[in-house]
Scaffold this motif. Structure first.
Motif, PDB file in Angstrom:
ATOM      1  N   THR A   1      36.914  45.358  41.691  1.00 31.22           N
ATOM      2  CA  THR A   1      36.567  45.002  43.068  1.00 31.22           C
ATOM      3  C   THR A   1      37.852  45.033  43.875  1.00 31.22           C
TER       4      THR A   1
ATOM      5  N   ARG B   1      29.670  38.651  39.172  1.00 31.34           N
ATOM      6  CA  ARG B   1      28.755  38.802  40.301  1.00 31.34           C
ATOM      7  C   ARG B   1      27.424  38.232  39.843  1.00 31.34           C
TER       8      ARG B   1
ATOM      9  N   LEU C   1      30.079  37.309  44.377  1.00 28.64           N
ATOM     10  CA  LEU C   1      31.096  37.514  43.348  1.00 28.64           C
ATOM     11  C   LEU C   1      31.968  36.271  43.339  1.00 28.64           C
TER      12      LEU C   1
ATOM     13  N   GLU D   1      35.220  34.424  41.280  1.00 21.30           N
ATOM     14  CA  GLU D   1      36.310  34.641  40.326  1.00 21.30           C
ATOM     15  C   GLU D   1      37.084  33.352  40.090  1.00 21.30           C
TER      16      GLU D   1
END
Length: 383
Positions: free
Chosen positions: A46, A167, A207, A209
């Motif tokens: 990404t 995601r 998404l 992280e």
């Protein structure tokens, strides 16, 4: 043996970007060889960047995804920053790869080989030998390389931005799609800097992280455990489907990567120093470096300047922050929160893109509590 005009070893973001600009230039008819072990058919990365408008290389055959606002959160203290006419753009690597590969296929003078590179060697002033594991050797007049063959000899041990991302799709409305959260520090008083990053695509899909700044190798299972706990305990999302996973480890260093002594082997991407040391963002600088390389290739005569060089003052700013990240990591959440809280978001992002004026930098740095910066200067060390 065919001698190629250009050989690109490694077709990640940097290799693909360079090809995009080459094939839009007067050099598009040159004989070009591309080598990568992957077919580049999967979504494996990404990328994000900020700008007023999408860059020309931004994929055009997929929905344009961006945010007008960004959040920085320290514990439960949230700063939301409007970006004025800037936007925070998102790119799926599979969309990026697909469009550039479709472009490459239109040129019969470009050859693509799936293989691992085993070595590069300059034969003379005009030729470089590229060795592969299964397809033998090839010669080229210039090689653009993004593969670190011997990382141990590039830099001494440095801080890494290690991250894992999922995601996800949840059953209910879980996300505020109006803003991207660049940094959420739920526990600011940690021994190593850690934060969460949220890109909400709609109310039920995002998404997310988990990022850790560390010099140590970390097992992916431990990172995923942190991410799972954050989803369930902090965001209170207990039921979700994982649509995509990513993992990465980005070097955060102002040390210059050792560049090839051979004039016809040119480093690109992170290997060239295109990764911003204090943030890990790389995509935008790769575009600037690719254009620089193309301009030098088109230039007649004179000394060619292919290497990516950053302005020294930005390396200094980055190193001050890295020094804090290594020695006093609990200070970073406050610094990033204050930076966006006391300054216009667009100006901060220009600063992070290294496109700010010196007086804008004075304003930004002058808005922060300076005690920790003096401490960092007194205990200055390159990272």
């Amino acid at each position: 043996m065919i001698t190629y005009d250009f050989i690109v070893t490694g077709l990640g973001c940097a290799g693909m970007s360079l090809m995009y600009y080459l094939l839009d230039s007067p050099l598009k008819e040159k004989k070009i060889l591309l080598i990568d072990y992957s077919t580049k058919s999967k979504n494996d990365r990404t990328w994000c960047y900020w700008a007023e408008n999408p860059l020309s290389i931004h994929p055009k055959n997929s929905p344009l995804v961006y945010w007008d606002n960004i959040n920085i959160i320290k514990s439960d203290e949230k700063v939301q920053s409007r970006l004025d006419n800037f936007k925070y753009f998102h790119i799926k690597s599979s969309d990026f790869y697909r469009e550039i590969i479709e472009k490459i296929k239109k040129f019969p003078n470009v050859t693509f080989i799936n293989d691992h590179i085993s070595g590069l060697k300059q034969l003379n002033d005009a030729h470089v030998l590229v060795k592969t594991e299964m397809n033998g050797s090839f010669t080229g007049k210039k090689v653009f390389n993004s593969i670190p063959f011997d990382i141990k000899n590039i830099v001494k041990p440095v801080l890494y931005q290690t991250f894992v991302g999922w995601r996800i799709n949840c059953k209910n409305s879980c996300f505020d799609k109006s803003a991207a959260t660049l940094m959420h520090f739920p526990n600011p008083e940690t021994k190593e800097t850690e934060f969460f990053y949220i890109l909400p695509f709609n109310e039920s899909e995002a998404l997310i992280e988990y990022t850790l700044y560390t010099k140590n190798k970390v097992q992916i299972e431990l990172l995923e455990k942190k991410l799972d706990e954050y989803l369930k305990n902090k965001l209170e999302i207990s039921e979700f489907e994982i649509l995509f996973r990513e993992f990465g480890s980005i070097p955060m260093t102002t040390q210059k990567f050792e560049q090839p002594k051979e004039s016809n082997i040119i480093s690109i991407g992170t290997l060239a120093g295109c990764t911003k040391p204090s943030t890990g963002y790389t995509f935008y600088d790769i575009q600037k470096h690719s254009k620089q390389i193309l301009n030098q290739l088109l230039q007649n005569g004179g000394e060619k300047k292919y290497h990516w060089n950053r302005k020294q003052r930005f390396s200094f700013y980055d190193n001050i922050l890295l020094n804090i990240a290594v020695k006093w990591p609990s200070e970073l959440p406050r610094i990033f929160k204050e930076m966006f809280e006391k300054n216009h978001g667009k100006m901060v992002l220009r600063f992070l893109n290294e496109e700010s004026s010196f007086w804008e930098e004075v304003k930004i740095l002058g808005s922060l509590k300076y005690g920790i910066f003096i401490k960092s200067l007194l205990h200055y060390e390159k990272h």
